[in-house]
Design a protein around this motif. Sequence first.
Motif, PDB file in Angstrom:
ATOM      1  N   ASP A   1     -70.864 188.075 -19.788  1.00 43.56           N
ATOM      2  CA  ASP A   1     -70.300 188.879 -18.707  1.00 43.56           C
ATOM      3  C   ASP A   1     -71.202 190.087 -18.450  1.00 43.56           C
ATOM      4  OD1 ASP A   1     -68.822 190.414 -16.961  1.00 43.56           O
ATOM      5  OD2 ASP A   1     -67.273 190.955 -18.424  1.00 43.56           O
ATOM      6  N   THR A   2     -71.995 190.029 -17.387  1.00 39.39           N
ATOM      7  CA  THR A   2     -72.834 191.173 -17.027  1.00 39.39           C
ATOM      8  C   THR A   2     -72.177 192.040 -15.960  1.00 39.39           C
ATOM      9  OG1 THR A   2     -74.038 190.000 -15.270  1.00 39.39           O
ATOM     10  CG2 THR A   2     -74.895 189.798 -17.517  1.00 39.39           C
ATOM     11  N   GLU A   3     -71.103 191.546 -15.357  1.00 38.54           N
ATOM     12  CA  GLU A   3     -70.464 192.258 -14.261  1.00 38.54           C
ATOM     13  C   GLU A   3     -69.726 193.509 -14.736  1.00 38.54           C
ATOM     14  OE1 GLU A   3     -67.417 193.582 -11.578  1.00 38.54           O
ATOM     15  OE2 GLU A   3     -66.995 192.520 -13.460  1.00 38.54           O
ATOM     16  N   THR A   4     -68.984 193.398 -15.819  1.00 35.39           N
ATOM     17  CA  THR A   4     -68.156 194.511 -16.269  1.00 35.39           C
ATOM     18  C   THR A   4     -68.987 195.759 -16.549  1.00 35.39           C
ATOM     19  OG1 THR A   4     -66.528 192.998 -17.229  1.00 35.39           O
ATOM     20  CG2 THR A   4     -66.518 195.272 -18.026  1.00 35.39           C
ATOM     21  N   GLU A   5     -70.045 195.609 -17.303  1.00 35.24           N
ATOM     22  CA  GLU A   5     -70.853 196.770 -17.702  1.00 35.24           C
ATOM     23  C   GLU A   5     -71.699 197.307 -16.554  1.00 35.24           C
ATOM     24  OE1 GLU A   5     -74.112 197.826 -21.177  1.00 35.24           O
ATOM     25  OE2 GLU A   5     -72.532 196.345 -21.562  1.00 35.24           O
ATOM     26  N   SER A   6     -71.942 196.497 -15.537  1.00 35.10           N
ATOM     27  CA  SER A   6     -72.826 196.919 -14.452  1.00 35.10           C
ATOM     28  C   SER A   6     -72.078 197.508 -13.258  1.00 35.10           C
ATOM     29  CB  SER A   6     -73.682 195.737 -13.987  1.00 35.10           C
ATOM     30  OG  SER A   6     -72.870 194.698 -13.455  1.00 35.10           O
ATOM     31  N   ARG A   7     -70.768 197.648 -13.344  1.00 38.53           N
ATOM     32  CA  ARG A   7     -69.992 198.126 -12.194  1.00 38.53           C
ATOM     33  C   ARG A   7     -70.430 199.500 -11.712  1.00 38.53           C
ATOM     34  NH1 ARG A   7     -64.103 196.314 -14.606  1.00 38.53           N
ATOM     35  NH2 ARG A   7     -64.375 194.056 -14.260  1.00 38.53           N
ATOM     36  N   GLU A   8     -70.878 200.334 -12.630  1.00 33.25           N
ATOM     37  CA  GLU A   8     -71.329 201.678 -12.254  1.00 33.25           C
ATOM     38  C   GLU A   8     -72.827 201.719 -11.973  1.00 33.25           C
ATOM     39  OE1 GLU A   8     -69.082 203.988 -11.745  1.00 33.25           O
ATOM     40  OE2 GLU A   8     -67.548 202.535 -12.378  1.00 33.25           O
ATOM     41  N   HIS A   9     -73.444 200.535 -11.879  1.00 35.12           N
ATOM     42  CA  HIS A   9     -74.897 200.485 -11.683  1.00 35.12           C
ATOM     43  C   HIS A   9     -75.280 199.597 -10.507  1.00 35.12           C
ATOM     44  CE1 HIS A   9     -75.379 202.452 -15.590  1.00 35.12           C
ATOM     45  NE2 HIS A   9     -74.522 201.573 -16.080  1.00 35.12           N
ATOM     46  N   GLY A  10     -74.350 199.408  -9.554  1.00 32.97           N
ATOM     47  CA  GLY A  10     -74.610 198.536  -8.423  1.00 32.97           C
ATOM     48  C   GLY A  10     -75.553 199.159  -7.413  1.00 32.97           C
ATOM     49  N   VAL A  11     -75.687 198.498  -6.282  1.00 35.14           N
ATOM     50  CA  VAL A  11     -76.653 198.889  -5.269  1.00 35.14           C
ATOM     51  C   VAL A  11     -76.381 200.272  -4.692  1.00 35.14           C
ATOM     52  CG1 VAL A  11     -75.396 197.830  -3.360  1.00 35.14           C
ATOM     53  CG2 VAL A  11     -77.881 197.996  -3.253  1.00 35.14           C
TER      54      VAL A  11
END
Length: 327
Positions: free
Chosen positions: A257-267
Amino acid sequence: MTHPRFVLTGILLSAVVLTVAVAETRQDSDTARDSVLQGPYVALGDSYTSGPRIPAQSGKPAGCDRSDHNYPALLAARLKLKPGMFRDMSCSGATTADFTSPQSTDDGHNPAQLSALSRRTRLVTVGIGGNDIGFSSMLTRCLTMGTAYKLITRNKDVSVDAPCRERYVKDGTDRTQQRMTALGTALSDLTQEIRRRAPRAHLYIVGYPAILPPGGTGCGPVLPLAPGDIAYLREREDQLNKVLRQQAQTAGATYVDTETESREHGVCSAQDTRWIEPLIPSSPAAPIHPNARGQRGVTQIILRAMGATNRHVEACAARRTTSPTPR
């Protein structure tokens, strides 16, 4: 009465059997653990795996846009794999069909990605699915419609805040749903084929990192989307990751799951924190694709998932070791 010599012989035989069982259990545990840490490792995937425009671009064919700092390369380095123990088959534009057939690029042909697998393979990562559902073309169309939406709303009110969603959803039916279903079937066939070709490999299905902010919040000119279309595209990416998770579970693979940790690092995140570059990248990367920071972030998430796998293997081995010997 049993003769003492026979009793002693029985005890010795039991001890030998127990020792062999424990040794085999430990060997199985060591083999399972070391197979992950030593390779051979094969990376399969599309542009979110290959890392287009992230320096330095390497590998053949050049049209696959592989970076020597994408997450497969970083993972191989962290695992200290020996030369020849790592093959990166990922390629920009790849779909699941390109796993079993050669892929034509603007600069050369990439062999069928599964051709790198063998019975020696011990680690496989898979990052695929976005191109199968046409997410890139969908995003491009939504951006075009979003730009028009913003121009129109400067002069008058409009009743529809999700023009792109209106294009894809008719009478309550989303046209992308059929593609999602087909992707699930294709992934099921692929995981079975991976198991057949590399039966001793640990298989990790890598999800896609968060691209867009949650809800309908936007980020202005960085990504000109209508408010409702931001939520719609987020829902489609969430559904895509759900399909990947389900197929991983069905195949007995590990879902990353890479989505959970990357929510604050989107475009839409700040330039010095984002993992995904906007339409006009500020770091070397393709538009709406992971930058070097994003590839490092995904690498760390995969390493933690591998650590969890190793701990599970060792815990199972420990339970077998301490279990009473069957009589």
